[in-house]
Write an enzyme that holds these catalytic residues in place. Sequence first.
Site, PDB file in Angstrom:
ATOM      1  N   ASP A 131       0.838  -1.192   0.000  1.00 39.03           N
ATOM      2  CA  ASP A 131       0.000   0.000   0.000  1.00 39.03           C
ATOM      3  C   ASP A 131       0.880   1.252   0.000  1.00 39.03           C
ATOM      4  O   ASP A 131       1.859   1.319   0.744  1.00 39.03           O
ATOM      5  CB  ASP A 131      -0.871  -0.024   1.259  1.00 39.03           C
ATOM      6  CG  ASP A 131      -1.900   1.080   1.281  1.00 39.03           C
ATOM      7  OD1 ASP A 131      -2.739   1.123   0.367  1.00 39.03           O
ATOM      8  OD2 ASP A 131      -1.879   1.911   2.215  1.00 39.03           O
ATOM      9  N   GLU A 161       1.752  -0.680  -5.065  1.00 36.57           N
ATOM     10  CA  GLU A 161       0.760   0.342  -5.417  1.00 36.57           C
ATOM     11  C   GLU A 161       1.497   1.673  -5.387  1.00 36.57           C
ATOM     12  O   GLU A 161       1.721   2.253  -4.335  1.00 36.57           O
ATOM     13  CB  GLU A 161      -0.387   0.373  -4.400  1.00 36.57           C
ATOM     14  CG  GLU A 161      -1.481   1.339  -4.843  1.00 36.57           C
ATOM     15  CD  GLU A 161      -2.044   2.215  -3.733  1.00 36.57           C
ATOM     16  OE1 GLU A 161      -3.126   2.764  -3.926  1.00 36.57           O
ATOM     17  OE2 GLU A 161      -1.396   2.395  -2.687  1.00 36.57           O
TER      18      GLU A 161
HETATM   19  C1  NOJ Z   1      -4.401   3.050  -1.005  1.00 39.80           C
HETATM   20  C2  NOJ Z   1      -5.567   2.141  -0.746  1.00 39.80           C
HETATM   21  O1  NOJ Z   1      -5.880   1.456  -1.933  1.00 39.80           O
HETATM   22  C3  NOJ Z   1      -6.687   3.025  -0.258  1.00 39.80           C
HETATM   23  O2  NOJ Z   1      -7.895   2.327  -0.184  1.00 39.80           O
HETATM   24  C4  NOJ Z   1      -6.297   3.613   1.078  1.00 39.80           C
HETATM   25  O3  NOJ Z   1      -7.281   4.552   1.477  1.00 39.80           O
HETATM   26  C5  NOJ Z   1      -4.957   4.344   0.977  1.00 39.80           C
HETATM   27  N1  NOJ Z   1      -3.975   3.606   0.249  1.00 39.80           N
HETATM   28  C6  NOJ Z   1      -4.405   4.638   2.366  1.00 39.80           C
HETATM   29  O4  NOJ Z   1      -3.918   3.462   2.946  1.00 39.80           O
END
Ligand code: NOJ
Length: 547
Positions: free
Chosen positions: A208, A269
């Site tokens: 993440d 991500e």
């Molecule tokens: C990316 C995640 O996909 C999202 O859902 C989340 O709110 C943010 N990162 C913060 O962790």
Amino acid sequence: MDSNTPPPPAWWRDAVIYQVYIRSFADGNGDGTGDLAGLRARLGHLAGLGVDALWITPWYVSPQVDAGYDVADYRAIDPVFGTLDEADAFLAEAHAHGLRVLVDLVPNHTSDQHPWFREALAAGPGSAARGRYHFRPGRGADGELPPNNWPSVFGGPAWTRVADGEWYLHLFAAAQPDLDWDVPEVREEFASVLRFWLDRGVDGFRIDVAHGLTKDPAYPDIEESATGLLGAAADEHHPYFDRDATLEIYREWRRIADAYPGERTFVAEAWVSSPDRLARYLAPGRLHTAFNFGLLDCPWEAPRLREVVEQTLRVLAPVDAPPTWVLSNHDVIRHVTRYGRAETSLDDAKRLYGTPSDPELGTRRARAAALLTLGLPGGAYIYQGEELGLEEVEDLPAEVLQDPNRFWSGGCGPVRDGCRVPLPWSGETAPFGFSPDGAAGEPWLPQPAAWKDRSAAAQLADPASVLTLYRSALAVRRGCEDLGEGDLAWLPAAEEVLAFRRGRRTAVVVNTGADPVPLPEHTEVLLASGPLDGPLLPGDTAVWLSL
Ligand code: NOJ
């Protein structure tokens, strides 16, 4: 296999990975929230669909302020989802079905209920406990102003003041304090968390906010233009997104994963300003793959789609990393809805949120997009419900919305609840098999009545359904050595058409225009996203051909 046959590519180089948004996948205990019991009971759907792996969104102990992306204990399962024993059983069962499992790692921030943050609040300014986070004095005569102008991705300042006057950094919600990745103890803790899950048998991690983590210790103000959502405008001088120092963390993680058998893998991500910056995460010795959000961001127009594909392949080739293709996830407006309007980019979808979208047009294009993404080289992600052709639910009543993005942005702009509505599995009325019969709890978000026709059970029996298309596409892809990992060669095509050859004998043709175009001659159709018109490929339709 004779000694001249090259070994098959590592599984992650062309895996089709299904995103399980656990709270909305299937509810086993009847409380209205998806859980491990529900997921275990539905593993047959996923194996039958034909995907290679699952990515499970955060299942850890969490106050659920940001749907689990606020972790209070990285080594335990939230009781709302089940227990660690159930997670172990799930891993074994998924593996028995031939499915690999990636779990979601949230290293940029913890929950404000994490023991470290509670300790930091109690310990006071200057303490080692505060040092694990970013606590700073404020500006202004009494420190009443935040330390700098950094904004939270969810809106408002990225700083919150605590009772003793210090401020702490949170790039997302105030309940998600950012860790200080320059502190060795933070690095050691996450190395240990990685090993904890690798020891339990997970096949890898989705990271993440992989472009976050380290912060410029000088905490400089940023230019207004650099505050884009999730760092869209980041460059090498950005003080918190896409910094070189963050990339070094991934070398250590790679060494940890490589010490385990079975090709354990990472997917980042990382929202970065251009695809070539994404390639930096995938340089040798760093991560295996990253989400490529190019298609998710792109309008449904052949020249623009081709540009994304070409650019992706060009930037990833030098680092020998396979591309990934993504159309939707739990943070964006579902693509059936994006594609059902005249203007089809993600920005258009945000601007046009709540305005009419033609489900028939959106579905036709989404079906074609499925054959496009699954026909491209590399791997692909399927966001749960995509295989059922679900659209964004844009008319949820205000009182049921839970996404903190909405609260932090003052209620303006689209929220992410509309792509997170619990899945319809069977039956004529809500909860459509999401919860067991007679369940006490309602689904945590209400499902549209029209989803009775979209349930997995209804679609399984229908040869023309979106589910049947996905199942067929994944079966054909698995049996076709030209698809998945490999080269792509463009074929001559009209402006509104994407046409490319895969391997020796396979071609993909996608007509993004409204008018039919002739199919290449002397070819055999392996699979079509919709009915063909004799030798013509109708508008918004795609085919896989055998040459
Ligand atoms: C990316 C995640 O996909 C999202 O859902 C989340 O709110 C943010 N990162 C913060 O962790």
